[in-house]
Design a protein around this motif. Structure first.
Motif, PDB file in Angstrom:
ATOM      1  N   TRP A 192       7.840  -2.429  -0.423  1.00 55.79           N
ATOM      2  CA  TRP A 192       8.881  -3.185   0.262  1.00 55.79           C
ATOM      3  C   TRP A 192       8.175  -4.114   1.243  1.00 55.79           C
ATOM      4  O   TRP A 192       7.260  -3.695   1.956  1.00 55.79           O
ATOM      5  CB  TRP A 192       9.802  -2.266   1.041  1.00 55.79           C
ATOM      6  CG  TRP A 192      10.692  -1.397   0.226  1.00 55.79           C
ATOM      7  CD1 TRP A 192      10.525  -1.003  -1.072  1.00 55.79           C
ATOM      8  CD2 TRP A 192      11.904  -0.786   0.668  1.00 55.79           C
ATOM      9  NE1 TRP A 192      11.549  -0.185  -1.455  1.00 55.79           N
ATOM     10  CE2 TRP A 192      12.413  -0.039  -0.402  1.00 55.79           C
ATOM     11  CE3 TRP A 192      12.598  -0.793   1.865  1.00 55.79           C
ATOM     12  CZ2 TRP A 192      13.587   0.689  -0.315  1.00 55.79           C
ATOM     13  CZ3 TRP A 192      13.762  -0.069   1.965  1.00 55.79           C
ATOM     14  CH2 TRP A 192      14.259   0.659   0.878  1.00 55.79           C
ATOM     15  N   THR A 193       8.586  -5.359   1.284  1.00 51.97           N
ATOM     16  CA  THR A 193       7.987  -6.334   2.194  1.00 51.97           C
ATOM     17  C   THR A 193       9.080  -6.966   3.039  1.00 51.97           C
ATOM     18  O   THR A 193      10.112  -7.375   2.508  1.00 51.97           O
ATOM     19  CB  THR A 193       7.232  -7.432   1.413  1.00 51.97           C
ATOM     20  OG1 THR A 193       6.282  -6.824   0.549  1.00 51.97           O
ATOM     21  CG2 THR A 193       6.514  -8.386   2.356  1.00 51.97           C
TER      22      THR A 193
ATOM     23  N   GLU B  55       4.750  -4.310   5.433  1.00 47.14           N
ATOM     24  CA  GLU B  55       5.014  -3.747   4.112  1.00 47.14           C
ATOM     25  C   GLU B  55       5.000  -2.230   4.172  1.00 47.14           C
ATOM     26  O   GLU B  55       4.340  -1.632   5.015  1.00 47.14           O
ATOM     27  CB  GLU B  55       4.001  -4.260   3.082  1.00 47.14           C
ATOM     28  CG  GLU B  55       2.572  -3.943   3.429  1.00 47.14           C
ATOM     29  CD  GLU B  55       1.558  -4.637   2.542  1.00 47.14           C
ATOM     30  OE1 GLU B  55       1.943  -5.408   1.650  1.00 47.14           O
ATOM     31  OE2 GLU B  55       0.358  -4.375   2.738  1.00 47.14           O
ATOM     32  N   MET B  56       5.772  -1.644   3.271  1.00 46.89           N
ATOM     33  CA  MET B  56       5.851  -0.182   3.146  1.00 46.89           C
ATOM     34  C   MET B  56       5.671   0.145   1.665  1.00 46.89           C
ATOM     35  O   MET B  56       6.259  -0.516   0.807  1.00 46.89           O
ATOM     36  CB  MET B  56       7.207   0.319   3.639  1.00 46.89           C
ATOM     37  CG  MET B  56       7.407   1.811   3.548  1.00 46.89           C
ATOM     38  SD  MET B  56       6.676   2.767   4.879  1.00 46.89           S
ATOM     39  CE  MET B  56       7.749   2.345   6.246  1.00 46.89           C
ATOM     40  N   PHE B  57       4.882   1.173   1.397  1.00 47.74           N
ATOM     41  CA  PHE B  57       4.673   1.636   0.033  1.00 47.74           C
ATOM     42  C   PHE B  57       5.354   2.984  -0.142  1.00 47.74           C
ATOM     43  O   PHE B  57       5.250   3.858   0.720  1.00 47.74           O
ATOM     44  CB  PHE B  57       3.175   1.758  -0.268  1.00 47.74           C
ATOM     45  CG  PHE B  57       2.467   0.441  -0.228  1.00 47.74           C
ATOM     46  CD1 PHE B  57       2.413  -0.360  -1.349  1.00 47.74           C
ATOM     47  CD2 PHE B  57       1.882  -0.013   0.950  1.00 47.74           C
ATOM     48  CE1 PHE B  57       1.778  -1.582  -1.314  1.00 47.74           C
ATOM     49  CE2 PHE B  57       1.250  -1.231   1.001  1.00 47.74           C
ATOM     50  CZ  PHE B  57       1.192  -2.020  -0.138  1.00 47.74           C
ATOM     51  N   LEU B  58       6.047   3.127  -1.261  1.00 45.15           N
ATOM     52  CA  LEU B  58       6.762   4.368  -1.566  1.00 45.15           C
ATOM     53  C   LEU B  58       6.203   4.919  -2.870  1.00 45.15           C
ATOM     54  O   LEU B  58       6.478   4.400  -3.942  1.00 45.15           O
ATOM     55  CB  LEU B  58       8.266   4.085  -1.669  1.00 45.15           C
ATOM     56  CG  LEU B  58       8.859   3.380  -0.438  1.00 45.15           C
ATOM     57  CD1 LEU B  58      10.284   2.965  -0.705  1.00 45.15           C
ATOM     58  CD2 LEU B  58       8.762   4.263   0.783  1.00 45.15           C
TER      59      LEU B  58
ATOM     60  N   SER C  45       4.455   5.098   3.133  1.00 42.60           N
ATOM     61  CA  SER C  45       3.137   4.689   3.591  1.00 42.60           C
ATOM     62  C   SER C  45       3.231   3.272   4.153  1.00 42.60           C
ATOM     63  O   SER C  45       3.337   2.303   3.397  1.00 42.60           O
ATOM     64  CB  SER C  45       2.139   4.756   2.431  1.00 42.60           C
ATOM     65  OG  SER C  45       0.845   4.452   2.883  1.00 42.60           O
ATOM     66  N   GLN C  46       3.239   3.173   5.472  1.00 47.84           N
ATOM     67  CA  GLN C  46       3.318   1.875   6.143  1.00 47.84           C
ATOM     68  C   GLN C  46       2.036   1.118   5.880  1.00 47.84           C
ATOM     69  O   GLN C  46       0.952   1.594   6.167  1.00 47.84           O
ATOM     70  CB  GLN C  46       3.507   2.085   7.650  1.00 47.84           C
ATOM     71  CG  GLN C  46       3.386   0.835   8.488  1.00 47.84           C
ATOM     72  CD  GLN C  46       4.510  -0.150   8.270  1.00 47.84           C
ATOM     73  OE1 GLN C  46       5.665   0.216   8.386  1.00 47.84           O
ATOM     74  NE2 GLN C  46       4.184  -1.373   7.932  1.00 47.84           N
ATOM     75  N   GLY C  47       2.166  -0.048   5.285  1.00 47.26           N
ATOM     76  CA  GLY C  47       1.000  -0.879   4.989  1.00 47.26           C
ATOM     77  C   GLY C  47       0.711  -1.850   6.119  1.00 47.26           C
ATOM     78  O   GLY C  47       0.987  -1.579   7.287  1.00 47.26           O
TER      79      GLY C  47
ATOM     80  N   THR D 101       0.500   5.776   8.359  1.00 45.71           N
ATOM     81  CA  THR D 101      -0.012   4.416   8.498  1.00 45.71           C
ATOM     82  C   THR D 101      -1.503   4.517   8.770  1.00 45.71           C
ATOM     83  O   THR D 101      -2.047   5.617   8.900  1.00 45.71           O
ATOM     84  CB  THR D 101       0.734   3.646   9.611  1.00 45.71           C
ATOM     85  OG1 THR D 101       0.371   2.260   9.542  1.00 45.71           O
ATOM     86  CG2 THR D 101       0.451   4.194  10.991  1.00 45.71           C
ATOM     87  N   PHE D 102      -2.163   3.407   8.840  1.00 42.61           N
ATOM     88  CA  PHE D 102      -3.591   3.386   9.125  1.00 42.61           C
ATOM     89  C   PHE D 102      -3.833   2.345  10.206  1.00 42.61           C
ATOM     90  O   PHE D 102      -3.025   1.435  10.396  1.00 42.61           O
ATOM     91  CB  PHE D 102      -4.404   3.045   7.863  1.00 42.61           C
ATOM     92  CG  PHE D 102      -4.044   1.706   7.280  1.00 42.61           C
ATOM     93  CD1 PHE D 102      -4.736   0.561   7.644  1.00 42.61           C
ATOM     94  CD2 PHE D 102      -2.995   1.593   6.378  1.00 42.61           C
ATOM     95  CE1 PHE D 102      -4.382  -0.674   7.124  1.00 42.61           C
ATOM     96  CE2 PHE D 102      -2.647   0.358   5.843  1.00 42.61           C
ATOM     97  CZ  PHE D 102      -3.341  -0.770   6.227  1.00 42.61           C
ATOM     98  N   ASN D 103      -4.930   2.495  10.899  1.00 39.87           N
ATOM     99  CA  ASN D 103      -5.216   1.582  11.999  1.00 39.87           C
ATOM    100  C   ASN D 103      -6.672   1.662  12.388  1.00 39.87           C
ATOM    101  O   ASN D 103      -7.216   2.754  12.504  1.00 39.87           O
ATOM    102  CB  ASN D 103      -4.381   1.983  13.206  1.00 39.87           C
ATOM    103  CG  ASN D 103      -3.873   0.801  13.983  1.00 39.87           C
ATOM    104  OD1 ASN D 103      -2.695   0.694  14.187  1.00 39.87           O
ATOM    105  ND2 ASN D 103      -4.742  -0.092  14.401  1.00 39.87           N
ATOM    106  N   ALA D 104      -7.262   0.528  12.639  1.00 36.79           N
ATOM    107  CA  ALA D 104      -8.615   0.506  13.195  1.00 36.79           C
ATOM    108  C   ALA D 104      -8.535   0.843  14.677  1.00 36.79           C
ATOM    109  O   ALA D 104      -7.610   0.410  15.370  1.00 36.79           O
ATOM    110  CB  ALA D 104      -9.244  -0.874  13.012  1.00 36.79           C
TER     111      ALA D 104
END
Length: 129
Positions: free
Chosen positions: A19-20, A36-39, A48-50, A87-90
């Motif tokens: 989803w965008t 964006e979100m990935f399902l 999964s929050q992109g 989610t991911f983050n630096a």
């Protein structure tokens, strides 16, 4: 748009749905930010929050926070079976870390990426001969 459609087809091939959400400038209608979100179909309880990004000229107005919040709200309403979102983050991305902390995300996994400069790789390879 064609590239996004192609990417979506590829993502669906991996059993995921993307989803965008795109924010556009009111006057110009130009895109100024997105999230964006990935399902994943293999785990319907997980979102999964992109990536989330905002054009430099439009930063400082909480647009990234708004995009992520609206996406989270839409996904949770449409997919009540989702019971967690990752989610991911630096660690160096303080603005996005602040958003994630404010939204209630908590760290659950740490990863480290390693880098070698080409010259160092060539030196190491040369020593192996």
């Amino acid at each position: 748009p064609d590239q996004l459609r192609h990417d979506d087809e590829r993502i669906r091939g991996f059993g995921r749905e993307r989803w965008t959400l795109i924010a556009r400038h009111r006057d110009t209608r130009e895109p100024v930010g997105y999230t964006e979100m990935f399902l994943p179909s293999e785990n319907p309880k997980l979102g999964s929050q992109g990536a989330t990004a905002v054009h430099a000229a439009h930063r400082g107005f909480a647009l990234g926070r708004w995009l992520k919040a609206v996406m989270l709200q839409r996904v949770m309403q449409a997919r009540p079976e989702i019971d967690r979102v990752q989610t991911f983050n630096a660690d160096s991305n303080d603005p996005m870390l602040a958003i994630n902390h404010a939204m209630g995300f908590k760290a659950h996994l740490a990863a480290r990426r390693w880098l070698i400069e080409r010259a160092d790789a060539e030196t190491w390879l040369e020593k192996r001969k």
